[in-house]
Design an enzyme around this catalytic site. Structure first.
Site, PDB file in Angstrom:
ATOM      1  N   ARG A   1      84.221  34.947  16.008  1.00  0.00           N
ATOM      2  CA  ARG A   1      83.060  34.398  16.725  1.00  0.00           C
ATOM      3  C   ARG A   1      82.975  34.961  18.136  1.00  0.00           C
ATOM      4  O   ARG A   1      81.900  35.092  18.705  1.00  0.00           O
ATOM      5  CB  ARG A   1      83.130  32.852  16.725  1.00  0.00           C
TER       6      ARG A   1
ATOM      7  N   TYR B   1      54.689  35.815  19.944  1.00  0.00           N
ATOM      8  CA  TYR B   1      55.149  35.647  18.558  1.00  0.00           C
ATOM      9  C   TYR B   1      55.227  34.153  18.230  1.00  0.00           C
ATOM     10  O   TYR B   1      55.808  33.375  19.001  1.00  0.00           O
ATOM     11  CB  TYR B   1      56.509  36.327  18.378  1.00  0.00           C
TER      12      TYR B   1
ATOM     13  N   ASP C   1      60.641  40.690  25.824  1.00  0.00           N
ATOM     14  CA  ASP C   1      60.884  40.911  24.397  1.00  0.00           C
ATOM     15  C   ASP C   1      60.377  42.318  24.089  1.00  0.00           C
ATOM     16  O   ASP C   1      59.168  42.573  24.086  1.00  0.00           O
ATOM     17  CB  ASP C   1      60.139  39.851  23.568  1.00  0.00           C
TER      18      ASP C   1
ATOM     19  N   LYS D   1      63.856  44.218  13.053  1.00  0.00           N
ATOM     20  CA  LYS D   1      62.673  45.084  12.962  1.00  0.00           C
ATOM     21  C   LYS D   1      63.085  46.557  13.057  1.00  0.00           C
ATOM     22  O   LYS D   1      63.799  47.029  12.194  1.00  0.00           O
ATOM     23  CB  LYS D   1      61.665  44.689  14.040  1.00  0.00           C
TER      24      LYS D   1
HETATM   25  N1  PLP Z   1      60.176  38.722  18.773  1.00  0.00           N
HETATM   26  C1  PLP Z   1      59.140  39.351  18.197  1.00  0.00           C
HETATM   27  C2  PLP Z   1      58.194  40.134  19.063  1.00  0.00           C
HETATM   28  C3  PLP Z   1      58.938  39.273  16.822  1.00  0.00           C
HETATM   29  O1  PLP Z   1      57.900  39.916  16.275  1.00  0.00           O
HETATM   30  C4  PLP Z   1      59.858  38.513  16.048  1.00  0.00           C
HETATM   31  C5  PLP Z   1      59.673  38.378  14.600  1.00  0.00           C
HETATM   32  O2  PLP Z   1      58.682  38.784  14.025  1.00  0.00           O
HETATM   33  C6  PLP Z   1      60.918  37.854  16.687  1.00  0.00           C
HETATM   34  C7  PLP Z   1      61.057  37.978  18.055  1.00  0.00           C
HETATM   35  C8  PLP Z   1      61.902  37.008  15.919  1.00  0.00           C
HETATM   36  O3  PLP Z   1      62.864  37.779  15.301  1.00  0.00           O
HETATM   37  P1  PLP Z   1      63.769  37.270  14.066  1.00  0.00           P
HETATM   38  O4  PLP Z   1      62.848  37.130  12.898  1.00  0.00           O
HETATM   39  O5  PLP Z   1      64.807  38.330  13.918  1.00  0.00           O
HETATM   40  O6  PLP Z   1      64.340  35.949  14.459  1.00  0.00           O
END
Ligand code: PLP
Length: 385
Positions: free
Chosen positions: A51, A103, A173, A198
């Site tokens: 961990r 998001y 982000d 992604k």
């Molecule tokens: N940030 C963005 C811009 C996203 O498009 C997404 C998911 O689509 C996330 C965060 C969340 O990521 P995760 O699905 O890996 O938790």
């Protein structure tokens, strides 16, 4: 004179080395959950318990920190777990400024899972609105640029300047752009997060997230507030335990090796799709910042080296017409997520629910690595009906 290695080289090598015991060039996957001490109680390496750290996680953290030009990174089990770790690390009752178009999962995290935070949603692509929201103190500004799913573009350096005046930290982000196209820490941001699910993984087969901090966490700098925040994020990782599994870290680290080549090919495809759809009578609007007509084109051109491969279209008609276009796609997969080799299409309003600010006629497209001609043909037949 030696120069800093370019991003392609960093992608291939950062955090990795030939295994000294076997000569293996590809990093072995270390599944062990625990690491044996020497008779005197010392540890042979930095690892104690899974961990808290593992060689595959360390390789990934080193690589992502290097790619973003940061000092340290902490990996999590998903993108949302990484954003959640940042929010948990804030002092109770902190004021947080976030973009209106964001998001959906991040919005839910902010509104439903952190009741002690005072969250204000603002149109951050409007710098005056951002400045007004930052006229009073805040702990954190969350920036998502391009935003998901409407592709609003926020001036990162402009928001950083406004945030500095009230002592707020800026978290970007960077999932949609990746450090291949945009490096927010160089524009003054304090923290960057990614959903590694992604483009980092790149093949729709692994989930992960990461927080990158601008500065290394050392004993000397840990006393400053900025490092205090990343120190708390690291503590959330180690003590709350939303840490990624070694195999997942290994897969994401492997994905990073081809990230620069993939991003360029993804973007070329997106440019062709955007241009083809911009002229289509069934399309009201193409939301892709690479088009000179996009309101955020100039800002993104100035702060990023490319426009990415996510785009949204507004379909003439409305909710039902947009749904019907998705239903007629043959090559695009009707699936959520983004950043994989296969192109995806999604009717966002249908999955975000009735309260969503997303327009009902909006379709979000993740352009994969198929030939752009085939993608355009598929969309044209789906729009024609
Ligand atoms: N940030 C963005 C811009 C996203 O498009 C997404 C998911 O689509 C996330 C965060 C969340 O990521 P995760 O699905 O890996 O938790």
């Amino acid at each position: 004179m030696s120069t800093a290695p370019k991003i392609e080289t960093v992608s291939v090598h950062a955090g990795l080395r030939t295994d000294p015991s076997t000569g293996a060039v590809a990093q072995p996957i270390h599944l062990s959950t625990t690491f044996e001490r020497r008779p005197d109680g010392s540890l042979p390496d930095e690892y104690l318990y899974i961990r808290e750290g593992n060689p595959n996680r360390r390789a990934l953290e080193t690589a992502v920190a290097a790619l973003e030009g940061g000092g340290a990174a902490a990996c999590f089990a998903s993108g949302l777990a990484s954003i959640d770790a940042v929010l948990r690390a804030l002092p109770a009752a902190s004021r947080v400024v976030a973009p209106r178009d964001i998001y959906h999962g991040t919005r839910v995290l902010l509104t439903e899972h952190h009741p002690s935070l005072q969250v204000r949603f603002v149109e951050l692509s409007d710098l005056d609105a951002a400045r007004r929201a930052l006229a009073e103190p805040a702990a954190l500004v969350l920036v998502e640029t391009p935003s998901n799913p409407q592709l609003h573009i926020t001036d990162i350096a402009g928001v950083v300047a406004a945030a500095r005046r009230v002592g707020a930290r800026v978290l970007v982000d960077n999932t949609w752009s990746t450090p291949v196209l945009q490096r927010p820490l160089e524009l003054g941001a304090d923290l960057v997060v990614h959903s590694s699910t992604k483009y980092f993984g790149g093949h729709s087969d692994v989930q992960g997230g990461v927080v990158v901090a601008s500065h290394e966490l050392t004993a000397e700098t840990a006393v400053t507030d900025r490092q205090g925040l990343f120190g708390r994020i690291r503590a959330v990782q180690e003590q709350a335990g939303a840490a990624p599994a070694p195999f997942d870290c290994w897969l994401i680290r492997r994905g990073l090796q081809t990230l620069p080549c993939r991003m360029r090919a993804h973007e070329e495809g997106a440019a062709e799709v955007a241009r083809a759809l911009a002229e289509h009578p069934g399309v009201l609007k193409v939301l892709w910042p690479g088009l000179p007509s996009h309101p955020g084109h100039e800002v993104m051109k100035a702060q990023a080296s490319g426009f990415g491969a996510m785009l949204s279209i507004r379909v003439r008609g409305g909710f039902d017409d947009a749904s019907a276009v998705v239903g007629r796609c043959r090559l695009f997969k009707r699936a959520t997520s983004l950043g994989g080799v296969e192109s995806l299409i999604e009717h966002r309003a249908a999955i975000e629910g009735p309260e969503t600010p997303t327009p009902p006629d909006l379709l979000r497209l993740s352009i994969g690595l198929e030939h752009p001609d085939d993608l355009v043909d598929d969309l044209l037949q789906a729009l024609t009906g």
